[in-house]
Design an enzyme around this catalytic site. Structure first.
Site, PDB file in Angstrom:
ATOM      1  N   SER A 127      27.411 -48.963 -33.413  1.00  0.00           N
ATOM      2  CA  SER A 127      27.694 -47.545 -33.684  1.00  0.00           C
ATOM      3  C   SER A 127      29.186 -47.311 -33.854  1.00  0.00           C
ATOM      4  O   SER A 127      30.006 -47.947 -33.174  1.00  0.00           O
ATOM      5  CB  SER A 127      27.176 -46.742 -32.496  1.00  0.00           C
ATOM      6  OG  SER A 127      27.741 -45.469 -32.483  1.00  0.00           O
ATOM      7  N   TYR A 151      26.986 -44.445 -23.481  1.00  0.00           N
ATOM      8  CA  TYR A 151      26.234 -44.913 -24.657  1.00  0.00           C
ATOM      9  C   TYR A 151      27.105 -45.836 -25.502  1.00  0.00           C
ATOM     10  O   TYR A 151      26.717 -46.961 -25.832  1.00  0.00           O
ATOM     11  CB  TYR A 151      25.739 -43.718 -25.492  1.00  0.00           C
ATOM     12  CG  TYR A 151      25.362 -44.130 -26.892  1.00  0.00           C
ATOM     13  CD1 TYR A 151      24.230 -44.909 -27.120  1.00  0.00           C
ATOM     14  CD2 TYR A 151      26.173 -43.793 -27.984  1.00  0.00           C
ATOM     15  CE1 TYR A 151      23.912 -45.336 -28.406  1.00  0.00           C
ATOM     16  CE2 TYR A 151      25.862 -44.215 -29.263  1.00  0.00           C
ATOM     17  CZ  TYR A 151      24.730 -44.987 -29.470  1.00  0.00           C
ATOM     18  OH  TYR A 151      24.431 -45.422 -30.735  1.00  0.00           O
ATOM     19  N   LYS A 155      27.014 -50.119 -26.399  1.00  0.00           N
ATOM     20  CA  LYS A 155      27.036 -50.744 -27.730  1.00  0.00           C
ATOM     21  C   LYS A 155      28.196 -51.734 -27.824  1.00  0.00           C
ATOM     22  O   LYS A 155      28.061 -52.833 -28.377  1.00  0.00           O
ATOM     23  CB  LYS A 155      27.153 -49.674 -28.826  1.00  0.00           C
ATOM     24  CG  LYS A 155      25.899 -48.838 -28.977  1.00  0.00           C
ATOM     25  CD  LYS A 155      24.744 -49.675 -29.528  1.00  0.00           C
ATOM     26  CE  LYS A 155      23.434 -48.928 -29.580  1.00  0.00           C
ATOM     27  NZ  LYS A 155      22.306 -49.754 -30.014  1.00  0.00           N
TER      28      LYS A 155
END
Ligand code: UDP
Length: 341
Positions: A127, A151, A155
């Site tokens: 991302s 989050y 990643k």
């Protein structure tokens, strides 16, 4: 290239389901593993309808090793595309341990099963959020990572652990694709984005306002240092993202080890640009009001998409108008998402 059997984790989700269509239409066999924690089995029925071929699907959590082993035993998997993960930034701040457990733990469980079954090709869903509060526009793959929420950290940690695995295990080929803002839907209107509950992301929220499910969009801040003061993002059509994954599969064997690419258009659009484009697409104004900034948001994130173009000759083709047109078609044809399907 010769057809592959591709294991797609999270294949019933937004990007996963569109990628399944693209793979099936290019002759690949698709095996989906999804726990449906944020997706509907109906999405896979629609994938099969569009592609005219069935999808083999298993309901399982990636951390369930015996379930994964059974899938790898039942199918001659050539490559894995790993989408399955939790992805809501705000939620990740509330329940960080769960995010690490599912996103990082799911990835290590998958790698361990791949190793046990002699599978060495992986496309990983990363991302642009790993760039954090970017100081530069546009962003290249060598710009520093500086995640600002759990989050994004999961990643970035997955990218780092995959890079290390590639250093230790020379047979591995890994491509990490850093998506910018995937939006839109399959042009036929059967497949699209159907988040559970109140949408976090702007495009499904806009679509739900336009269809009358929500009153108005909150524009999170108009005091950013951007041309109209609202946040600027690099929106990319989900069909372009799906095609990017099919291309990635075709280039996994170019070299061993880990490679990282941005998937974006290189074009930045503000929240108000998007609101206006959506209003044109649906033929009616979309009510909005400007509210305060959302915690953790950054002013501008735009990809430099040249590295992947140079490597594979692949670029995103669909513009903001097409993204809005397709998102609206899905919403109009499926006002309650997959629930009524
Ligand atoms: N945004 C907004 N209202 C919303 C949701 C998002 O104004 O209801 C803005 C957000 O501040 C950002 C852009 O839309 O500038 C894209 O947000 P989204 O959550 O879709 O993706 P993100 O870039 O956060 O991954």
């Amino acid at each position: 290239m010769s057809p592959m059997t591709v294991l797609v984790t999270g294949g019933a989700g937004f990007i996963g389901s569109h990628t399944c269509v693209e793979l099936l239409e290019h002759g690949h066999e698709v095996v989906v593993v999804d726990d449906h924690s944020n997706s509907a089995p109906e999405a896979l029925e629609r994938v099969a309808k569009i592609a005219g071929r069935p999808v083999t699907a298993y309901r399982a959590d990636l951390r369930d090793r015996s379930a994964l082993d059974a899938v790898f035993k039942a199918h001659p998997v050539d490559a894995v595309i790993h989408f399955a993960a939790k992805k809501a930034v705000g939620e990740s701040v509330e329940i960080p341990v769960t995010y690490y457990d599912i996103n990082v733990g799911g990835t290590t469980a998958l790698l361990s099963a791949m190793q046990a079954h002699g599978v060495h090709r992986l496309v990983f869903s990363s991302s642009c959020s790993i760039y954090g509060d970017a100081t530069k526009v546009p962003l290249t793959e060598t710009d520093p990572a500086a995640p600002t929420n759990p989050y994004a950290s999961t990643k970035w940690i997955c990218e780092q652990l995959l890079a290390d695995m590639c250093r230790r295990l020379p047979e591995l080929s890994v491509l990490a694709l850093r998506y910018f803002n995937p939006v839109g839907a399959h042009p036929c209107g059967l497949l699209g984005e159907d988040p559970r509950g109140i949408p976090n992301n702007i495009m499904p929220y806009l679509a739900q306002v336009a269809v009358g499910r929500r009153e108005r969009l909150s524009v999170f801040g108009d005091d950013y240092p951007t041309p109209d003061g609202t946040g600027v993002r690099d929106y990319i059509h989900v069909m372009d993202v799906a095609e990017g994954h099919r291309c990635a599969l075709e280039h996994l064997d170019d070299e061993k080890g880990m490679r990282v690419f941005n998937l974006g258009t290189g074009v930045g659009s503000s929240v108000l640009d998007l609101v206006n484009a959506f209003a044109r697409a649906c033929g009616r104004p979309v009510p909005y009001e400007v509210t305060g900034r959302r915690a953790g948001d950054v002013a501008e994130l735009v990809a430099d998409p040249r590295a992947v173009a140079a490597a594979w000759g692949w670029t995103a083709k669909r513009d903001l108008g097409v993204m809005c047109r397709d998102a609206w078609r899905f919403q109009e044809l499926n006002p309650s998402g997959y629930a009524a399907g």
